[in-house]
Design a protein around this motif. Sequence first.
Motif, short mmCIF file in Angstrom:
data_model
loop_
_atom_site.label_atom_id
_atom_site.label_comp_id
_atom_site.label_asym_id
_atom_site.label_seq_id
_atom_site.Cartn_x
_atom_site.Cartn_y
_atom_site.Cartn_z
N HIS A 113 -79.42 -106.60 -43.47
CA HIS A 113 -80.20 -105.37 -43.61
C HIS A 113 -80.97 -105.37 -44.94
N SER A 166 -74.55 -106.73 -50.22
CA SER A 166 -74.28 -105.29 -50.28
C SER A 166 -73.20 -105.00 -51.30
N ASN A 170 -73.93 -99.35 -51.52
CA ASN A 170 -75.12 -99.32 -50.67
C ASN A 170 -74.90 -99.80 -49.23
N CYS A 171 -73.68 -100.20 -48.88
CA CYS A 171 -73.41 -100.63 -47.51
C CYS A 171 -73.44 -99.43 -46.56
N LEU A 172 -74.13 -99.58 -45.45
CA LEU A 172 -74.24 -98.48 -44.48
C LEU A 172 -73.07 -98.43 -43.51
N ASP A 175 -73.15 -97.40 -39.56
CA ASP A 175 -74.49 -96.86 -39.33
C ASP A 175 -75.58 -97.92 -39.49
N CYS A 176 -75.20 -99.11 -39.94
CA CYS A 176 -76.20 -100.15 -40.21
C CYS A 176 -76.73 -100.72 -38.89
N TYR A 179 -75.07 -104.00 -37.96
CA TYR A 179 -73.60 -103.99 -38.06
C TYR A 179 -72.94 -105.07 -37.19
N LYS A 333 -81.04 -93.31 -42.22
CA LYS A 333 -79.64 -93.71 -42.45
C LYS A 333 -79.42 -94.18 -43.90
N ASP A 334 -80.38 -94.95 -44.44
CA ASP A 334 -80.24 -95.44 -45.82
C ASP A 334 -80.21 -94.27 -46.80
N HIS A 337 -76.94 -92.50 -46.80
CA HIS A 337 -75.92 -93.25 -47.53
C HIS A 337 -76.11 -93.12 -49.04
#
Length: 637
Positions: A113, A166, A170-172, A175-176, A179, A333-334, A337
């Motif tokens: 990502h 990551s 900052n890891c989603l 939701d990434c 993923y 999403k970012d 987060h």
Amino acid sequence: MPTISDVFEKNGLLADAINGFVPRDAQTDMAKAVYEAIKKKQSLIVEAGTGTGKTFAYLAPVFLGNSKAIISTGTKNLQEQLFHRDLPLVKKALSSNRKTALLKGRSNYLCRHRLGQHGGNSTLVEKDVLHQLTAVRAWANTTKSGDIGELKTLPEDAKVIPLITSTVDNCLGRDCPDYEDCYLVKARRNALDADVVVVNHHLFFADLALKDTGFGELIPDADAIIFDEAHQIPEIASDYFGESLSTRQIQDMAKDLTLLYRTVLKDAEQLDKAAEKCRLIAADLRLLFPATPQRGNWAEALQRDDVQLQVDKLAAALEVLHDVCKLHIGRDKDLDHIYERVVHSREKLDALRDYEQTGVSLWYETTNRHLIMHLTPLSIAAKFRRFVSEPPRGWIFTSATLMVDEGFTHFQKRMGLEEANTLGLDSPFDYQQQALLCVPRYLPEPNSLALQDKLFEVAKRLIEASKGRCFLLFTSHAMLKKMAARLEEAIDNPLLVQGTTTKQALLRDYLADQRAVLLGTGAFWEGVDVRGSDLVCVMIDKLPFASPDDPLLQARIDDVRKKGGNPFAAIQIPQAVITLKQGAGRLIRDPSDKGVLVICDNRLVTKPYAKTFVASLPNMRRTRDLDTVDAFLTDIE
């Protein structure tokens, strides 16, 4: 099912699989003790002297049992060595089909990502990073593991690495959008499926700290947990059970928001402005401290008007950023987060502003560009004791350097392991024949200016007598640099100085040249394995007492004093003993090694506590005469 004896005896399974394997009583004794501790779900602390073969002594019981095991090592290098070299050997010797996995921290895996976020025309990337990004993209198309260690062309400190990996911040997570293909997620799934997982201490305690806050679980539950190089654990665990916040985290958060504003949320200019304000205030906070990196007492720094004012400004700016982010929640999403990161940063800063707390040390450290604020508990014993007792499982702590004054009390008290079983195993080496310990006569006092001249004379003489092939270990970077500059002028041997390149490159160059001399500080006191005539002399400048200026040590000293104890005896001596044992352990690594250990500190002769240090060192022949040292070194081929 084979027994421990079947594995370690003269014609046993290891002897069949490994050429030149020699049974050692100490190794077999340790393996039996580890096997029992795992079976009975007990805690065991083992000091296994150099040459005991402790790695095989804990690996064999793991492969003989059916329990799920986590093995934690001191460094990534040891982790790789254990997983790629030692573990396959034992697994093959025991004809085991147990599944194994290597799990590193998240900063070792490519984040698809974040790589995608940095398009080829990203204006936030410095020019010198663009060609590194190109190399990463080419590799990203072929890698199966996503382990950045595969990218041999990148230097260890490459600027591109934080952009393509990551952090917890900052890891989603789920939701990434990437993923399902995430390399870190795959590595964790492999670890969950495996019977034996190899991690390192930092990763283990990061997980333990996460579990404690209820956010998740990185390392799968296990029936047995084994710590190799366990002497490092008290300091590492303390860091993870505390809190820290750096100006770098705040600036990274601001950069991520600016990137979002320029790419996705182009109508949210207020976000960019609020982020930029946080970034500037964090940078100005760093400028209130000297340019050269240092450590200091954060509680005292907070009582300076300029620092207090700037921290208040940062808190206010984070509050504004929090409110602006909140307005845009749900759009991306970012961003959602990053909002969580702002919330955590505010909470941490609040904790780090309370300078009247007890039971913790508030301290700071600076790098060339950043300030890191720390809150560290003075003791982790109670907390760790709880982890060890629930749920019941086998806990093994092993190292070549855990005992002080022939006992484990110091380590047990720091870790809350007073109930653990203990086992001390001597090295099988014949130190009386193989090694000589010298504390030269007529040494000036350790803090005397004259010591530098004496050190220079002794070092020059040792290098000449050993024809190179020696390590000069120092307790400070300042003395290392002074000695390197003086020796550069005085000797012809190649000098390899810590800090000029990576540790691995220095070791490679040292082994490639028979006449080389290596000068190092902390990094070379442990985890370095040079065998045979490549290393015949180790000189140590003085007893490795931690700097009394260290704010964390100072807080622990004050704490012991308040409780009516003697901090020098309770903290400083035991820690220095363990560090000295590590440095001394570089010399003899093999039954055929020979060498001289020279310690240039007259306190080993004049002070009452000297006997604690000498008793903790291997039983070498002793001398105070450098002529005897010359003769011993001349006889080594």
